[in-house]
Design an enzyme around this catalytic site. Structure first.
Site, PDB file in Angstrom:
ATOM      1  N   ASP A 175       0.872  -1.176   0.000  1.00 39.09           N
ATOM      2  CA  ASP A 175       0.000   0.000   0.000  1.00 39.09           C
ATOM      3  C   ASP A 175       0.907   1.224   0.000  1.00 39.09           C
ATOM      4  O   ASP A 175       1.726   1.401   0.906  1.00 39.09           O
ATOM      5  CB  ASP A 175      -0.894   0.013   1.241  1.00 39.09           C
ATOM      6  CG  ASP A 175      -1.920  -1.105   1.228  1.00 39.09           C
ATOM      7  OD1 ASP A 175      -2.298  -1.542   0.134  1.00 39.09           O
ATOM      8  OD2 ASP A 175      -2.341  -1.540   2.315  1.00 39.09           O
ATOM      9  N   ASP A 216     -14.357  -3.427  -2.144  1.00 43.05           N
ATOM     10  CA  ASP A 216     -14.334  -3.253  -0.701  1.00 43.05           C
ATOM     11  C   ASP A 216     -15.765  -3.347  -0.189  1.00 43.05           C
ATOM     12  O   ASP A 216     -16.685  -2.751  -0.763  1.00 43.05           O
ATOM     13  CB  ASP A 216     -13.734  -1.898  -0.329  1.00 43.05           C
ATOM     14  CG  ASP A 216     -12.291  -1.754  -0.805  1.00 43.05           C
ATOM     15  OD1 ASP A 216     -11.598  -2.787  -0.913  1.00 43.05           O
ATOM     16  OD2 ASP A 216     -11.855  -0.618  -1.061  1.00 43.05           O
TER      17      ASP A 216
END
Length: 254
Positions: free
Chosen positions: A11, A130
């Site tokens: 990330d 998500d």
């Protein structure tokens, strides 16, 4: 028996690897090039880079990050964040990515999945979705976008099926409820997605110990097991995970 793959995830924010909990409380987790080279040496099957702030900052993925990471690895590299057009996909692939991962842009313009699969092949198209629990949704899971900041009122499992129908090659569901907690993958969410589609599914969000990886594959139905914190901070090694899975009867590349 399918071979279970291990995918560390970088990330990225401001040129560094970062990690959060439940998509917030972001902390520094090291240099992306060093991590990438380390993971290849220690048996990673694939690698992911996610530019976590690209969509929120309304910008494209930083191509220089892709170039620097892809230069030190030969395993497949999936890149996500800020990808919203075929031009973006071309630039990311030209910079060294093997696959692209789209999320918010695919929800906003579902035809982008069809176009990307038609232009580059389904095997290069990952859709990240998500989700969070919402009992008002038929499956009990609601889709969220923009780095988990905006619910969109869509059922996450129904969206997974649509992504498959439109030509996605891989689905990467992440549970907001489990992300970064190290309490284990959200097995209910992962299984709901893997049961709904015939595509490889990536278990993502929350892996903290060896048993979690086994559960992700067996109970969650995932073929690819993604983790970040436990690898970045060297809590577990990829070899540890693979040997454990092999001892439990699963097929891995050792």
């Amino acid at each position: 028996m399918k071979t279970i793959k291990i995918m560390p995830c970088l990330d990225m924010k401001e040129g560094r690897v970062v990690k959060g909990v439940n998509f917030v409380n972001i902390t520094d987790a090291g240099d992306p090039v060093e991590h990438a080279a380390f993971y290849q040496r220690h048996g990673a099957d694939e690698l992911a880079i996610l530019d976590i702030s690209a969509t929120q900052e309304n910008r494209k993925t930083r191509l220089e990050w892709i170039r620097s990471v892809s230069a030190v690895i030969s395993i497949p590299l999936t890149v996500g964040g800020g990808i919203s057009s075929l031009d973006d996909i071309k630039m990311v692939l030209d910079a060294g990515a093997d696959k692209v991962s789209m999320s918010s842009a695919a929800v906003k313009n579902p035809e982008l999945i069809d176009q990307a699969a038609g232009e580059y092949g389904s095997h290069r198209v990952t859709v990240a979705l998500d989700g969070r629990r919402n009992l008002q949704m038929p499956s009990g899971f609601e889709l969220v976008v923009s780095g988990g900041t905006r619910p969109v009122g869509l059922d996450a499992v129904a969206w997974a099926r649509e992504c498959q129908d439109r030509g996605a090659g891989v689905l990467l569901p992440t549970s907001m409820d489990g992300d970064g907690t190290k309490n284990g993958y959200d097995l209910e969410f992962t299984r709901a997605i893997s049961d709904a589609v015939d595509l490889p599914v990536v278990a993502s969000g929350g892996a903290g110990e060896l048993e979690h990886f086994y559960q992700g594959a067996v109970e969650g139905g995932a073929e690819i097991l993604l983790a970040a914190s436990v690898f970045h901070y060297r809590t577990l090694s990829i070899t540890d995970v693979k040997k454990y899975l092999q001892q439990k009867g699963l097929q891995v590349n050792l």
